[in-house]
Design a protein around this motif. Structure first.
Motif: not given
Length: 345
Positions: A178, A180, A182, A210-211, A213, A230, A238-239, A242
């Motif tokens: 997971r 993320a 930023v 992929l997210e 933020i 987060i 949560r991822p 990161v």
């Protein structure tokens, strides 16, 4: 202010001798040189560089424009250019655009008006028309952090897409799925390329997600706000990995994880940044990062500028792309060596 005539009169020599002491001291006898130097010190004479460059036809000053001088990466980039220029007796004046188009345009215009030797430019975009016009009017411009406009400009850059892919591939190799990213200022070419690389790494691994933020800025405080957001999520949402698009943002995220919710790094969340600025080694948990050769980029940009000055119309534009390097520390690998013993490379 004292003039060169005043210095010549006080030293009892001709104006030509004073000029030679200032520009070619090796051809002046020690006695006359000492007399002129004593007169300069007594009168407080300062040479008129503007008049001198008009006569010589070429300035001894280079303009350098960066996006954010408070970011250690850009400070190191400018320092590289300064060190390369120093050996040739050339000065570098650094302007900070602060990611503002209006300020970048103002600094470009001021440097052109000052008839600088050339301009080293890390642009945020939006000034292409002015950049091309200044270049066409005879002021060499070297683009930094981009490989665009290959037909008209020399450039120096890092392969940011490869760097983004490298960072996220490392997270995936540690078992994270997971992911993320930023980021802020998504319109910047560098940020866009890093995110594209991150996405490519995730697309290559089945079951990975992929997210993005979006932070308010590329600063420590903005990173801390993103990290708090987060940390406020339930643990299962949560991822587990990161990637921050620069180390300042990563430092802020780390602060939020460490102080606000006691998220362990890398056990709970693996964290990696970008740039490998000096304090990445001494954060709460030593920060893994993707290193850019900032100082060498500055040196290379200056070298490209001098090539263009030397060859004029016969100059052939060159584009130098540096490959980033993964630096693994404890924020992604609990077994990584202490950075006090090694830089992690």
């Amino acid at each position: 202010m004292a003039s060169i005539k005043d210095v010549a009169r006080a030293a009892g020599v001709s104006i030509g001798t004073v000029s030679n002491v200032l520009n070619r001291p090796d051809i002046v006898s020690p006695a006359r040189r000492s007399a002129v130097e004593a007169a300069i010190a007594e009168l407080g004479y300062v040479r008129n560089d503007a008049a001198r460059q008009l006569k010589a036809g070429r300035s001894q000053t280079v303009g350098c424009i960066v996006l954010d001088i408070s970011n250690p990466f850009y400070a190191q980039l400018a320092a590289g250019a300064e060190m390369a220029a120093e050996s040739s007796g050339i000065g570098v004046l650094t302007g900070n655009s602060g990611h503002r188009v209006e300020r970048e345009r103002l600094q470009l215009s001021l440097f052109e008006e000052q008839r600088v030797r050339g301009i080293l430019l890390a642009s945020r975009g939006g000034t292409e028309d002015l950049v091309r016009a200044i270049h066409d009017r005879g002021t060499p411009i070297i683009l930094m952090e981009t490989d665009e406009h290959e037909d008209s400009f020399c450039s120096v850059s890092t392969d940011d897409r490869a760097g983004g892919r490298m960072a996220v591939a490392h997270l995936l190799q540690t078992g994270r799925r997971r992911i993320a990213v930023v980021a802020a200022k998504l319109e910047l070419r560098q940020v866009e390329a890093r995110i594209a690389g991150a996405r490519a790494a995730v697309d290559a691994v089945e079951g990975a997600s992929l997210e993005i933020i979006e932070a308010d800025d590329l600063t420590v405080l903005a990173g801390r706000a993103a990290g708090s957001a987060i940390a406020a999520r339930p643990a299962r949402k949560r991822p587990d990995g990161v990637f921050c698009v620069n180390d300042l943002v990563a430092a802020g995220v780390m602060q939020a994880f460490a102080f606000e919710d006691r998220i362990r790094m890398p056990e709970d969340v693996a964290l990696i940044g970008y740039d490998d600025i000096a304090f990445s080694r001494s954060t709460i948990v030593p920060l893994s990062s993707v290193a850019q050769a900032a100082e060498m980029m500055g040196r290379t940009a200056y070298a490209l500028l001098e090539e263009e000055v030397a060859y004029g119309d016969e100059h052939v534009h060159r584009h130098v792309t540096f490959r980033p390097e993964l630096v693994v520390r404890r924020s992604t690998d609990p077994e990584a060596k202490d950075p006090m013993e090694t830089d992690g490379r």
